[in-house]
Motif scaffolding. Structure first.
Motif, PDB file in Angstrom:
ATOM      1  N   GLY A  86      55.035  59.651   3.986  1.00 10.49           N
ATOM      2  CA  GLY A  86      54.717  60.817   4.808  1.00 10.49           C
ATOM      3  C   GLY A  86      55.390  62.084   4.320  1.00 10.49           C
ATOM      4  N   ALA A  87      55.909  62.053   3.102  1.00 11.27           N
ATOM      5  CA  ALA A  87      56.627  63.198   2.545  1.00 11.27           C
ATOM      6  C   ALA A  87      55.743  63.957   1.555  1.00 11.27           C
ATOM      7  CB  ALA A  87      57.901  62.720   1.846  1.00 11.27           C
ATOM      8  N   PHE A  88      56.199  65.126   1.158  1.00 12.12           N
ATOM      9  CA  PHE A  88      55.468  65.994   0.245  1.00 12.12           C
ATOM     10  C   PHE A  88      56.287  66.222  -1.019  1.00 12.12           C
ATOM     11  CE2 PHE A  88      54.569  67.146   4.621  1.00 12.12           C
ATOM     12  CZ  PHE A  88      53.197  66.986   4.665  1.00 12.12           C
ATOM     13  N   VAL A  89      55.594  66.578  -2.083  1.00  9.00           N
ATOM     14  CA  VAL A  89      56.266  66.938  -3.334  1.00  9.00           C
ATOM     15  C   VAL A  89      55.948  68.395  -3.616  1.00  9.00           C
ATOM     16  CG1 VAL A  89      56.414  66.517  -5.827  1.00  9.00           C
ATOM     17  CG2 VAL A  89      56.089  64.594  -4.250  1.00  9.00           C
ATOM     18  N   THR A  90      56.986  69.174  -3.948  1.00  6.13           N
ATOM     19  CA  THR A  90      56.797  70.574  -4.297  1.00  6.13           C
ATOM     20  C   THR A  90      57.418  70.836  -5.657  1.00  6.13           C
ATOM     21  OG1 THR A  90      56.761  71.306  -2.006  1.00  6.13           O
ATOM     22  CG2 THR A  90      57.306  72.966  -3.652  1.00  6.13           C
ATOM     23  N   VAL A  91      56.631  71.452  -6.533  1.00  3.75           N
ATOM     24  CA  VAL A  91      57.099  71.898  -7.846  1.00  3.75           C
ATOM     25  C   VAL A  91      57.249  73.408  -7.735  1.00  3.75           C
ATOM     26  CG1 VAL A  91      56.540  72.035 -10.297  1.00  3.75           C
ATOM     27  CG2 VAL A  91      55.853  70.023  -8.979  1.00  3.75           C
ATOM     28  N   LEU A  92      58.399  73.929  -8.159  1.00  2.00           N
ATOM     29  CA  LEU A  92      58.661  75.358  -7.999  1.00  2.00           C
ATOM     30  C   LEU A  92      58.024  76.220  -9.086  1.00  2.00           C
ATOM     31  CD1 LEU A  92      62.400  75.130  -6.914  1.00  2.00           C
ATOM     32  CD2 LEU A  92      60.380  75.445  -5.458  1.00  2.00           C
ATOM     33  N   ASP A  93      57.915  75.692 -10.307  1.00  2.00           N
ATOM     34  CA  ASP A  93      57.385  76.506 -11.403  1.00  2.00           C
ATOM     35  C   ASP A  93      56.371  75.725 -12.214  1.00  2.00           C
ATOM     36  OD1 ASP A  93      57.080  78.618 -13.143  1.00  2.00           O
ATOM     37  OD2 ASP A  93      58.801  78.061 -14.380  1.00  2.00           O
ATOM     38  N   PRO A  94      55.079  75.968 -12.060  1.00  2.00           N
ATOM     39  CA  PRO A  94      54.439  76.882 -11.121  1.00  2.00           C
ATOM     40  C   PRO A  94      54.453  76.279  -9.717  1.00  2.00           C
ATOM     41  CG  PRO A  94      52.766  75.665 -12.309  1.00  2.00           C
ATOM     42  CD  PRO A  94      54.094  75.237 -12.869  1.00  2.00           C
ATOM     43  N   HIS A  95      54.426  77.132  -8.713  1.00  2.00           N
ATOM     44  CA  HIS A  95      54.558  76.661  -7.339  1.00  2.00           C
ATOM     45  C   HIS A  95      53.318  75.873  -6.920  1.00  2.00           C
ATOM     46  CE1 HIS A  95      55.090  76.467  -3.039  1.00  2.00           C
ATOM     47  NE2 HIS A  95      56.378  76.658  -3.289  1.00  2.00           N
ATOM     48  N   ARG A  99      51.032  69.364  -0.129  1.00  2.00           N
ATOM     49  CA  ARG A  99      50.676  69.534   1.287  1.00  2.00           C
ATOM     50  C   ARG A  99      49.168  69.664   1.477  1.00  2.00           C
ATOM     51  NH1 ARG A  99      54.866  70.231   4.884  1.00  2.00           N
ATOM     52  NH2 ARG A  99      56.842  70.783   3.921  1.00  2.00           N
ATOM     53  N   GLY A 100      48.463  70.072   0.464  1.00  2.00           N
ATOM     54  CA  GLY A 100      47.009  70.198   0.564  1.00  2.00           C
ATOM     55  C   GLY A 100      46.325  69.441  -0.562  1.00  2.00           C
ATOM     56  N   GLU A 101      45.034  69.246  -0.450  1.00  2.00           N
ATOM     57  CA  GLU A 101      44.274  68.514  -1.471  1.00  2.00           C
ATOM     58  C   GLU A 101      44.305  69.228  -2.820  1.00  2.00           C
ATOM     59  OE1 GLU A 101      42.845  65.463  -1.605  1.00  2.00           O
ATOM     60  OE2 GLU A 101      43.984  65.269   0.249  1.00  2.00           O
ATOM     61  N   VAL A 102      44.227  70.534  -2.817  1.00  2.00           N
ATOM     62  CA  VAL A 102      44.224  71.285  -4.068  1.00  2.00           C
ATOM     63  C   VAL A 102      45.535  71.054  -4.818  1.00  2.00           C
ATOM     64  CG1 VAL A 102      44.152  73.596  -5.089  1.00  2.00           C
ATOM     65  CG2 VAL A 102      42.620  73.017  -3.200  1.00  2.00           C
ATOM     66  N   GLY A 103      46.631  71.028  -4.091  1.00  2.00           N
ATOM     67  CA  GLY A 103      47.926  70.798  -4.715  1.00  2.00           C
ATOM     68  C   GLY A 103      47.987  69.459  -5.421  1.00  2.00           C
ATOM     69  N   HIS A 104      47.402  68.437  -4.820  1.00  2.00           N
ATOM     70  CA  HIS A 104      47.397  67.109  -5.436  1.00  2.00           C
ATOM     71  C   HIS A 104      46.600  67.127  -6.739  1.00  2.00           C
ATOM     72  CE1 HIS A 104      48.059  62.829  -5.455  1.00  2.00           C
ATOM     73  NE2 HIS A 104      46.786  62.651  -5.735  1.00  2.00           N
ATOM     74  N   VAL A 105      45.474  67.802  -6.743  1.00  2.00           N
ATOM     75  CA  VAL A 105      44.654  67.903  -7.956  1.00  2.00           C
ATOM     76  C   VAL A 105      45.405  68.670  -9.046  1.00  2.00           C
ATOM     77  CG1 VAL A 105      42.533  68.905  -8.918  1.00  2.00           C
ATOM     78  CG2 VAL A 105      42.461  67.705  -6.733  1.00  2.00           C
ATOM     79  N   VAL A 106      46.044  69.780  -8.665  1.00  2.00           N
ATOM     80  CA  VAL A 106      46.796  70.579  -9.642  1.00  2.00           C
ATOM     81  C   VAL A 106      47.948  69.756 -10.220  1.00  2.00           C
ATOM     82  CG1 VAL A 106      48.269  72.611  -9.921  1.00  2.00           C
ATOM     83  CG2 VAL A 106      46.137  72.794  -8.641  1.00  2.00           C
ATOM     84  N   LEU A 107      48.649  68.985  -9.381  1.00  2.00           N
ATOM     85  CA  LEU A 107      49.735  68.143  -9.883  1.00  2.00           C
ATOM     86  C   LEU A 107      49.216  67.093 -10.868  1.00  2.00           C
ATOM     87  CD1 LEU A 107      52.161  67.460  -6.900  1.00  2.00           C
ATOM     88  CD2 LEU A 107      52.603  68.711  -8.992  1.00  2.00           C
ATOM     89  N   THR A 108      48.043  66.571 -10.617  1.00  2.00           N
ATOM     90  CA  THR A 108      47.444  65.602 -11.533  1.00  2.00           C
ATOM     91  C   THR A 108      47.204  66.241 -12.895  1.00  2.00           C
ATOM     92  OG1 THR A 108      46.367  64.473  -9.683  1.00  2.00           O
ATOM     93  CG2 THR A 108      45.508  64.018 -11.900  1.00  2.00           C
TER      94      THR A 108
END
Length: 186
Positions: A86-95, A99-108
């Motif tokens: 139930g936790a989130f992952v945040t990368v600071l650079d690039p931010h 928390r959202g679906e787009v973020g998961h795709v970008v991380l991939t």
């Protein structure tokens, strides 16, 4: 909800301070760090501890994606494990955040880029070594650990933590050096 920072460098002679400062400035209450390769998850005890500690709505924060891992599958597995808790992952650079679906795709995509970059680095390293060998200039890598010191301290009865402090390495590296000796002896 806690913000938990994770910092990593690949070798003991690299400095973690910039990552630690950045994570503190981003409000991370807890920060875990280690000096170990990001090529695999093997030997990354601090990362395992962070993931175990994560609770619902917590956030794992890293300065760059390659600090989390250099292999796409490992990065995706880490993200998945965090999401399972139930936790989130945040990368600071690039931010980027999961928390959202787009973020998961970008991380991939970023994970694939990190893996590709690692392959390029290894290929350039192989090419440089081949050129140095052809020019009879290659001397091989210098050992980073003093294996003799580690064995001497072990024989003197010191524990892994004390040996690691004196040798300037991690406990895991001490265990590996000692295990390698046992494996070669058998």
């Amino acid at each position: 909800m806690a913000r938990i920072g994770y910092a990593r460098v690949s070798t003991i002679d690299q400095d973690l301070q910039l990552q630690l400062d950045r994570l503190r400035s981003e409000g991370c209450e807890i920060i875990r760090s280690e000096k170990v390769s990001g090529g695999t998850r093997e030997g990354r005890a601090e990362l395992a501890t962070v993931i175990e500690f994560l609770r619902r709505d917590d956030e794992l924060v890293v300065t760059r994606l390659d600090r989390l891992g250099r292999d796409t599958r490992d990065v995706l597995n880490i993200v998945h494990e965090c999401q399972q808790r139930g936790a989130f992952v945040t990368v600071l650079d690039p931010h980027v955040s999961t928390r959202g679906e787009v973020g998961h795709v970008v991380l991939t995509v970023l994970g694939m880029v990190a893996q590709m970059e690692r392959r390029f680095i290894k290929e350039r390293q192989r090419e440089g070594i081949a050129r140095a060998k052809a020019a009879l200039m290659y001397k091989g890598g210098s050992p980073r650990l003093d294996h003799k010191l580690i064995h001497k301290l072990h024989i003197e009865g010191l524990g892994a933590s004390a040996i690691a402090r004196q040798a300037g390495c991690s406990r895991m590296q001490v265990y590996r050096v000692l295990a390698k000796t046992v494996a070669t002896a058998t």
